[in-house]
Scaffold this active site. Structure first.
Site, PDB file in Angstrom:
ATOM      1  N   LYS A 155      34.715  26.464  33.464  1.00 20.21           N
ATOM      2  CA  LYS A 155      34.636  27.606  34.389  1.00 20.21           C
ATOM      3  C   LYS A 155      34.382  28.890  33.615  1.00 20.21           C
ATOM      4  O   LYS A 155      33.503  29.671  33.958  1.00 20.21           O
ATOM      5  CB  LYS A 155      35.950  27.744  35.158  1.00 20.21           C
ATOM      6  N   ASN A 156      35.134  29.089  32.528  1.00 17.14           N
ATOM      7  CA  ASN A 156      35.068  30.381  31.834  1.00 17.14           C
ATOM      8  C   ASN A 156      33.848  30.523  30.936  1.00 17.14           C
ATOM      9  O   ASN A 156      33.654  31.549  30.308  1.00 17.14           O
ATOM     10  CB  ASN A 156      36.360  30.634  31.056  1.00 17.14           C
TER      11      ASN A 156
ATOM     12  N   ARG B 246      37.924  38.043  40.933  1.00 16.94           N
ATOM     13  CA  ARG B 246      38.317  39.195  40.135  1.00 16.94           C
ATOM     14  C   ARG B 246      37.411  39.359  38.920  1.00 16.94           C
ATOM     15  O   ARG B 246      37.055  40.456  38.526  1.00 16.94           O
ATOM     16  CB  ARG B 246      39.786  39.022  39.716  1.00 16.94           C
TER      17      ARG B 246
ATOM     18  N   CYS C  34      45.043  40.810  39.941  1.00 14.22           N
ATOM     19  CA  CYS C  34      45.109  39.462  40.514  1.00 14.22           C
ATOM     20  C   CYS C  34      46.553  38.996  40.380  1.00 14.22           C
ATOM     21  O   CYS C  34      47.435  39.759  40.003  1.00 14.22           O
ATOM     22  CB  CYS C  34      44.134  38.536  39.790  1.00 14.22           C
TER      23      CYS C  34
ATOM     24  N   ARG D  85      44.428  43.870  36.000  1.00 13.32           N
ATOM     25  CA  ARG D  85      43.359  43.347  35.147  1.00 13.32           C
ATOM     26  C   ARG D  85      42.419  44.515  34.803  1.00 13.32           C
ATOM     27  O   ARG D  85      41.353  44.665  35.388  1.00 13.32           O
ATOM     28  CB  ARG D  85      42.609  42.217  35.854  1.00 13.32           C
ATOM     29  N   PRO D  86      42.819  45.415  33.920  1.00 10.07           N
ATOM     30  CA  PRO D  86      41.999  46.605  33.633  1.00 10.07           C
ATOM     31  C   PRO D  86      40.647  46.219  33.036  1.00 10.07           C
ATOM     32  O   PRO D  86      40.489  45.140  32.468  1.00 10.07           O
ATOM     33  CB  PRO D  86      42.834  47.359  32.603  1.00 10.07           C
ATOM     34  N   ILE D  87      39.675  47.102  33.211  1.00 11.15           N
ATOM     35  CA  ILE D  87      38.364  46.888  32.575  1.00 11.15           C
ATOM     36  C   ILE D  87      37.961  48.103  31.747  1.00 11.15           C
ATOM     37  O   ILE D  87      36.774  48.365  31.516  1.00 11.15           O
ATOM     38  CB  ILE D  87      37.274  46.566  33.625  1.00 11.15           C
ATOM     39  N   ASP D  88      38.952  48.860  31.268  1.00 12.92           N
ATOM     40  CA  ASP D  88      38.654  50.067  30.484  1.00 12.92           C
ATOM     41  C   ASP D  88      37.818  49.768  29.233  1.00 12.92           C
ATOM     42  O   ASP D  88      36.935  50.552  28.857  1.00 12.92           O
ATOM     43  CB  ASP D  88      39.952  50.781  30.091  1.00 12.92           C
ATOM     44  N   LEU D  89      38.035  48.605  28.630  1.00 13.93           N
ATOM     45  CA  LEU D  89      37.266  48.279  27.413  1.00 13.93           C
ATOM     46  C   LEU D  89      35.809  47.964  27.775  1.00 13.93           C
ATOM     47  O   LEU D  89      34.883  48.298  27.030  1.00 13.93           O
ATOM     48  CB  LEU D  89      37.896  47.092  26.693  1.00 13.93           C
TER      49      LEU D  89
ATOM     50  N   ASP E 103      46.062  30.428  29.104  1.00  9.01           N
ATOM     51  CA  ASP E 103      45.773  29.592  30.274  1.00  9.01           C
ATOM     52  C   ASP E 103      46.476  28.243  30.212  1.00  9.01           C
ATOM     53  O   ASP E 103      46.553  27.550  31.220  1.00  9.01           O
ATOM     54  CB  ASP E 103      44.261  29.365  30.405  1.00  9.01           C
TER      55      ASP E 103
ATOM     56  N   ARG F 115      39.799  27.181  42.465  1.00  6.40           N
ATOM     57  CA  ARG F 115      38.999  28.174  41.721  1.00  6.40           C
ATOM     58  C   ARG F 115      38.545  27.605  40.383  1.00  6.40           C
ATOM     59  O   ARG F 115      37.499  27.963  39.852  1.00  6.40           O
ATOM     60  CB  ARG F 115      39.835  29.444  41.467  1.00  6.40           C
TER      61      ARG F 115
HETATM   62  C1  EPZ Z   1      39.413  35.649  30.413  1.00  2.31           C
HETATM   63  O1  EPZ Z   1      39.907  36.687  31.252  1.00  2.31           O
HETATM   64  C2  EPZ Z   1      39.568  34.372  31.222  1.00  2.31           C
HETATM   65  N1  EPZ Z   1      38.775  34.460  32.443  1.00  2.31           N
HETATM   66  C3  EPZ Z   1      41.031  34.160  31.573  1.00  2.31           C
HETATM   67  O2  EPZ Z   1      41.124  32.909  32.234  1.00  2.31           O
HETATM   68  C4  EPZ Z   1      41.838  34.086  30.283  1.00  2.31           C
HETATM   69  O3  EPZ Z   1      43.204  33.968  30.605  1.00  2.31           O
HETATM   70  C5  EPZ Z   1      41.606  35.369  29.468  1.00  2.31           C
HETATM   71  O4  EPZ Z   1      40.200  35.538  29.220  1.00  2.31           O
HETATM   72  C6  EPZ Z   1      42.316  35.328  28.119  1.00  2.31           C
HETATM   73  O5  EPZ Z   1      41.884  34.238  27.397  1.00  2.31           O
HETATM   74  C7  EPZ Z   1      37.446  34.230  32.374  1.00  2.31           C
HETATM   75  O6  EPZ Z   1      36.892  33.995  31.320  1.00  2.31           O
HETATM   76  C8  EPZ Z   1      36.698  34.286  33.675  1.00  2.31           C
HETATM   77  P1  EPZ Z   1      40.732  39.492  28.545  1.00  2.31           P
HETATM   78  P2  EPZ Z   1      39.635  38.229  30.842  1.00  2.31           P
HETATM   79  O7  EPZ Z   1      39.786  40.587  28.871  1.00  2.31           O
HETATM   80  O8  EPZ Z   1      38.282  38.375  30.270  1.00  2.31           O
HETATM   81  C9  EPZ Z   1      43.620  43.236  28.601  1.00  2.31           C
HETATM   82  C10 EPZ Z   1      41.795  31.423  33.868  1.00  2.31           C
HETATM   83  O9  EPZ Z   1      42.919  30.982  34.084  1.00  2.31           O
HETATM   84  N2  EPZ Z   1      42.409  44.024  28.864  1.00  2.31           N
HETATM   85  O10 EPZ Z   1      40.588  38.776  27.248  1.00  2.31           O
HETATM   86  O11 EPZ Z   1      39.998  39.096  31.999  1.00  2.31           O
HETATM   87  C11 EPZ Z   1      44.015  42.383  29.789  1.00  2.31           C
HETATM   88  O12 EPZ Z   1      44.819  43.123  30.676  1.00  2.31           O
HETATM   89  C12 EPZ Z   1      41.595  32.886  33.594  1.00  2.31           C
HETATM   90  O13 EPZ Z   1      40.758  30.720  33.786  1.00  2.31           O
HETATM   91  C13 EPZ Z   1      42.485  45.410  28.862  1.00  2.31           C
HETATM   92  O14 EPZ Z   1      43.547  45.993  28.652  1.00  2.31           O
HETATM   93  O15 EPZ Z   1      40.730  38.406  29.699  1.00  2.31           O
HETATM   94  C14 EPZ Z   1      44.788  41.259  29.148  1.00  2.31           C
HETATM   95  O16 EPZ Z   1      46.123  41.686  28.909  1.00  2.31           O
HETATM   96  C15 EPZ Z   1      42.847  33.664  33.821  1.00  2.31           C
HETATM   97  N3  EPZ Z   1      41.357  46.142  29.104  1.00  2.31           N
HETATM   98  C16 EPZ Z   1      44.110  41.075  27.794  1.00  2.31           C
HETATM   99  O17 EPZ Z   1      43.352  42.282  27.571  1.00  2.31           O
HETATM  100  C17 EPZ Z   1      40.148  45.520  29.357  1.00  2.31           C
HETATM  101  O18 EPZ Z   1      39.143  46.250  29.558  1.00  2.31           O
HETATM  102  C18 EPZ Z   1      43.176  39.887  27.721  1.00  2.31           C
HETATM  103  O19 EPZ Z   1      42.219  40.075  28.717  1.00  2.31           O
HETATM  104  C19 EPZ Z   1      40.096  44.124  29.359  1.00  2.31           C
HETATM  105  C20 EPZ Z   1      41.231  43.384  29.106  1.00  2.31           C
END
Ligand code: EPZ
Length: 419
Positions: free
Chosen positions: A22-23, A93, A117, A122-126, A306, A398
């Protein structure tokens, strides 16, 4: 309302094939927006999140249709929009992953802010700061992202933490930027390597995926390709934990241990015997598991967040106590209360959860709180005496193409009703 009914207490035995990841397929579907030609995605899992991505592509004027069970044909040549509606953004999301590709393709984009979610905010600031580094103007007032990028310019981007989504979004935007972009402190997940391999098959110049520095030479026109999605390592971990939980001997066709060595190391420590072969992975668990050293979730190659709930479920009847530390998401213990309904002994304090093994779990009516928490309930139910009904399984849909069929092929007594 769909539900799964599981009769636990007996060992597993059988084999099943591991679905596509999926990811991996979600960012690849966003990447198809960069290609001028047909993309044939093989091993594409039929998931709710894939359906949501298909809806977005179609809403943007692209075509996406299934050809056979797991082959998806995508053609984005007739793209005629650059906005993703709130309704579609709320369906999934992680739709934010479309932002970089739409910007690279159209020079502008309009997406409503993806909400949080079940796992918390789930911030996207980065994502946004990296896109601004590439020259995008982003107005994120009022819950809608108005983005303009008449000319993205490649440059050095440093992520303050190795975000998977931000790394992927910036790789896609960088494909449309002039010059070279390097992403430092990039996430290193195998799904990012899969995305690089897909982009390379389409003619892009991307390197370094799987390391902390990814480099993209942008501005190259990309063509279509035929690509096979990697196997899903978290689904693999789920079924390994199912065998660990219920006992027995299973074989997972297509599973690759290289992608989940931190999970197999813990399962071996707990007493499972796991063997990797060319065609997949075998797992044998004969005796009661033993507790393991503390499990701390971390970005790859650390223990995957996960798999936290899934492993926890497998250890509920182990000898001794295991400490978990969830370091990625603020609210990823929501499955604990549901596991407690089956008799589990789990104490949570902030990011730490302590699982004390007990001899017997008993079936109970439970409900899914999120995708992997729902899978964890199934893993626990396989080891519980009696019957467990798992409700709100839309969360599981999902990320798992056919968890009932897979577990049944592995020897479980499981029925899906209510569709
Ligand atoms: C991906 O989510 C996966 N989803 C998640 O899988 C997985 O848990 C996660 O990576 C970590 O491995 C998909 O690939 C679709 P991150 P993502 O950005 O990209 C913080 C599942 O169960 N952060 O690496 O959203 C965030 O809050 C799902 O299949 C910021 O602060 O994860 C988190 O604490 C759940 N600012 C950490 O980083 C940002 O701009 C990791 O998030 C982005 C993230």
């Amino acid at each position: 309302m769909s539900q799964l009914t599981i009769r636990g207490g007996s060992c597993l035995g059988g084999e099943t094939e591991i679905q596509g990841a999926k990811n991996s397929v979600l960012p690849i579907l966003a990447a198809t927006l960069l290609t001028a030609g047909q993309v044939e995605l093989r091993g594409c899992p039929r998931l709710r999140d894939v359906d949501a991505s298909i809806h977005i592509l179609r809403d943007l004027g692209c075509t996406a249709r299934w050809e056979g069970e797991n082959v998806l044909l995508v053609d984005t040549r007739n793209l005629n929009g650059c906005a993703v509606s709130e309704r579609l953004m709320r369906e999934m999301r992680s739709s934010a992953i479309f932002l970089g590709a739409i910007l690279a393709r159209c020079g502008q984009a309009e997406l409503s802010y993806p909400g949080g979610c079940e796992l918390g905010p789930r911030p996207i600031d980065l994502h946004l700061s990296g896109l601004r580094d590439l020259g995008a103007e982003i107005d994120d007032a009022g819950g809608v992202l108005h983005c303009k990028a008449p000319c993205l310019q490649g440059r050095e981007i440093v992520l303050s933490l190795p975000s998977v989504g931000a790394t992927e979004n910036l790789m896609l935007a960088a494909c449309g930027a002039d010059g070279v972009t390097t992403i430092s402190n990039a996430a290193r997940e195998p799904e990012i390597v899969d995305l690089q391999q897909f982009l390379t098959a389409c003619g892009a110049k991307v390197s370094g995926a799987g390391t902390s520095t990814v480099s993209v030479e942008g501005g190259k026109p990309l063509h279509g390709c035929t690509y096979t999605v990697m196997p899903d390592r978290i689904v693999t971990a789920t079924y390994l934990c199912a065998a660990a939980s219920a006992g027995g001997e299973i074989f997972l066709q297509g599973a690759r241990e290289a992608h989940l060595s931190t999970v197999t190391a813990v399962l071996r420590e707990a007493g499972c015997s796991i063997r990797s072969e060319e065609r997949g992975m075998a797992c044998v668990c004969r005796d009661r598991l033993t507790a393991v050293r503390p499990v701390r979730t971390a970005p790859y190659p650390g223990f995957p967040t996960d798999a936290q709930a899934i492993l926890m479920a497998a250890l509920l009847r182990s000898r001794g106590a295991t400490v978990f530390e969830e370091n990625l998401f603020a609210s990823r213990y929501r499955h604990v209360d549901e596991l407690a309904r089956m008799g589990a002994d789990i104490r949570v304090s902030g990011r730490v959860a302590v699982v004390t093994g007990i001899k017997t779990l008993h079936g109970a009516p439970v409900r899914c709180t999120d995708l992997r928490g729902g899978a964890a309930l199934c893993v626990a139910a396989l080891a519980a005496e009696g019957e467990t009904s798992v409700r709100e399984i839309g969360h599981i849909d999902r990320g798992y193409e056919d968890i009932a069929g897979d577990l049944r092929r592995l020897g479980a007594e499981i029925v899906r009703t209510g569709d």
